[in-house]
Design an enzyme around this catalytic site. Structure first.
Site, PDB file in Angstrom:
ATOM      1  N   CYS A  93       0.829  -1.199   0.000  1.00  0.00           N
ATOM      2  CA  CYS A  93       0.000   0.000   0.000  1.00  0.00           C
ATOM      3  C   CYS A  93       0.870   1.259   0.000  1.00  0.00           C
ATOM      4  O   CYS A  93       1.561   1.525  -0.966  1.00  0.00           O
ATOM      5  CB  CYS A  93      -0.988  -0.041   1.162  1.00  0.00           C
ATOM      6  SG  CYS A  93      -2.328   1.172   1.017  1.00  0.00           S
ATOM      7  N   HIS A 179      -3.741  -5.017   0.285  1.00  0.00           N
ATOM      8  CA  HIS A 179      -3.339  -5.479   1.615  1.00  0.00           C
ATOM      9  C   HIS A 179      -3.376  -7.006   1.669  1.00  0.00           C
ATOM     10  O   HIS A 179      -4.439  -7.599   1.892  1.00  0.00           O
ATOM     11  CB  HIS A 179      -4.263  -4.902   2.687  1.00  0.00           C
ATOM     12  CG  HIS A 179      -4.068  -3.447   2.932  1.00  0.00           C
ATOM     13  ND1 HIS A 179      -3.111  -2.963   3.796  1.00  0.00           N
ATOM     14  CD2 HIS A 179      -4.680  -2.360   2.398  1.00  0.00           C
ATOM     15  CE1 HIS A 179      -3.153  -1.639   3.805  1.00  0.00           C
ATOM     16  NE2 HIS A 179      -4.088  -1.248   2.959  1.00  0.00           N
ATOM     17  N   GLU A 181      -2.283  -8.841   3.973  1.00  0.00           N
ATOM     18  CA  GLU A 181      -2.334  -9.327   5.356  1.00  0.00           C
ATOM     19  C   GLU A 181      -3.741  -9.514   5.896  1.00  0.00           C
ATOM     20  O   GLU A 181      -3.925 -10.189   6.920  1.00  0.00           O
ATOM     21  CB  GLU A 181      -1.553  -8.376   6.276  1.00  0.00           C
ATOM     22  CG  GLU A 181      -2.210  -7.031   6.539  1.00  0.00           C
ATOM     23  CD  GLU A 181      -1.923  -5.972   5.480  1.00  0.00           C
ATOM     24  OE1 GLU A 181      -2.158  -4.787   5.757  1.00  0.00           O
ATOM     25  OE2 GLU A 181      -1.486  -6.343   4.368  1.00  0.00           O
TER      26      GLU A 181
END
EC number: 6.3.5.2
Length: 525
Positions: A93, A179, A181
């Protein structure tokens, strides 16, 4: 004090993957996902100097997201020298955009923003190989990379990001706009693993066995020939910490269980039975309920209660040292502090103090022990895994989290013996019903809170009542850094409510807390 960073084993804290935090709400989550790939990671602020980062000898870097635009005044900057350390780097990001800008790529205001679930088109490359050509990812950006740096291949795009991912495999550099994660990116963990294992060439060394062995050696190094005391709360954290230390120094550890009168029903007996049976450790029980209640008298402020409990807790240990060590000295105090405890207590640069943790900020200034905190870099799931590796029973390692200050911070208002009895009874009903419904493995924890300073009008029988509300706070989580409220079946909630209002005097209303974390913490105080 010897810290875990001094251990020299592969991909343990001696050679971490460093997550450089640019202000991301997900920085801790990134670290956790890296560990799920069995590689140790730790978060450092973006303000850390190149010299500080180089001194840590990282095996790889992950540049986190952040709320700023790379063009905003005062936005965090990426020192280009960070990309010349000769270690693999993954940008995420904001970190992806800062990386692109530092390497000569173009970041622009495209006028198209992407927030939430977005369709990603894979264009090739190694980072996404063997993954679907079109896949959902989680985006949160206004600016976008419109041209990759020289020598980088564009390997993914989206409607609002012409360059949604790039890589230079020979240089071991890569970046993604989305993202990976978060759970809303289904293939994100595979992408992170590919970077760690294929780009960075790291082995899967962060295993429960390696963690346990490394921590045992750390404790031996720190304590040497000294003696230690460990405070048992009945929870998994203190139990695993004690088991590690006992494995390291044997009978030079004395475990002290302080019954501060703030425990749930049956916990004292459970600690005395289960922990001793599992470890054979020396255990001394201190009955300090009256002392704690006297110290808490008249105190309603949450921070005040936490600090009083922490101070009295240490004083009880000092008394135990004098009484049970027969003239010997115990220089070290073992605590089950975890990584989220340290983060929430403002334990890193740029972090705000959310609340004082009993294991961290609540300690008195005149502490007379050197702290031993073998778990302070671990998340809860890692602690459970280490506990199983050490042979602790499921009754201990699978126990739901319970705060060190106990029921003292689950009474909103002054703590009194009568209020503790009321809350203890309600809590036992909740635990009994959740277990009977088979929900123990679905719920991270379920604080039961007594609103002691609130009165609620009710009708029971033919009369008007004026009782206290009880709050149920069932939450689901992986590591306590974030949490969502658990959707407990209505019929279970009905049984709990009916039993509490019928069986617990002074309670005439049961309410359900449906707030996630953030914005709320798991505990009310």
């Amino acid at each position: 004090m010897v810290q875990p960073a001094d251990i020299d084993v592969p991909e343990t804290p001696a050679r971490p993957v460093l997550v450089v935090d640019f202000g991301a709400q997900y920085a801790q989550l990134i670290a956790r996902r890296v560990r799920e790939a069995r590689v140790f990671s730790e978060v450092i602020p973006h303000t850390a100097s190149i010299e500080e980062i180089r001194a840590r000898q990282p095996v790889a870097l992950v540049l986190s997201g952040g709320p700023a635009s790379v063009y905003a005044d005062g936005a965090p900057k990426l020192d280009p020298a960070l990309l010349d350390l000769g270690v693999p780097v993954l940008g995420i990001c904001y970190g992806f955009q800062a990386m692109a800008q530092a390497l000569g790529g173009i970041v622009a205001h495209t006028g198209t923003r992407e927030y939430g679930r977005t369709e990603l088109k894979v264009l090739g490359g190694k980072l996404h190989s063997d993954l679907p050509e079109v896949q959902p990812v989680w985006m949160s950006h206004g600016d976008a990379v419109t041209a990759a740096p020289d020598g980088f291949d564009v390997v993914a795009s989206s409607a609002g990001a012409p360059v949604a991912a790039f890589e230079a495999f020979d240089r071991r550099l890569a970046g993604v706009q989305y993202h990976p994660e978060v759970m809303h990116t289904p293939h994100g963990q595979q992408v992170l693993s590919r970077f760690l294992h294929d780009f960075a060439g790291l082995g899967a060394q962060w295993t429960p066995a390696n963690i346990a062995n490394a921590l045992i050696e750390q404790v031996r190094t720190q304590i040497g020939d000294g003696h230690a005391i460990c405070g048992l709360s009945g929870g998994v954290d203190s139990a695993v910490a004690a088991a590690l230390v006992q494995r390291a120094i044997g009978d030079r550890l004395t475990c002290v269980f302080v019954d501060h009168g703030l425990l749930r029903a049956g916990e004292r007996a459970q600690v005395q039975r289960d922990f001793v049976a599992a470890t054979g450790a020396n255990l001394v029980t201190v009955d300090a309920a009256e002392t704690f209640l006297e110290a808490l008298s008249g105190v309603s402020a949450p921070e005040g209660k936490r600090k009083i409990i922490g101070r009295q807790f240490i004083r009880a240990f000092e008394g135990a040292v004098r009484d049970v060590l027969d003239g010997k000295t115990a220089e070290f105090l073992v605590q089950g502090t975890l990584y989220p405890d340290v983060v929430e207590s403002g334990g890193g640069s740029g972090t705000a103090n959310i609340k004082s943790h009993h294991n961290v900020g609540g300690l008195p200034d005149d502490l007379k022990f050197t702290l031993v905190e073998p778990l302070r870099l671990l998340f809860k799931d890692e602690v459970r895994a280490v506990g199983r590796e050490l042979g602790l029973p499921e009754e201990i390692v699978a126990r739901q989290p319970f705060p060190g200050p106990g029921l003292g911070i689950r009474i909103v208002g002054e703590v009194t013996a009568k209020r503790l009895d009321t809350l203890r009874h309600a809590d036992s009903i909740v635990r009994e019903e959740l277990t009977a419904a088979g929900l123990d493995n679905q719920i991270w924890q379920c604080p039961v809170v007594l609103l002691a300073d609130v009165r609620s009008v009710g009708v029971q029988g033919d009369g008007r009542t004026y009782g206290h509300p009880i709050v149920l706070r069932p939450v689901s989580s992986e590591d306590a850094m974030t949490a969502d409220w658990t959707r407990v079946p209505y019929e279970v909630l009905e049984r709990i409510s009916t039993r509490i209002t019928n069986e617990v005097a002074e309670v005439n209303r049961v309410v359900l807390d449906i707030t996630s974390k953030p914005p709320a913490t798991i505990e009310w105080e």
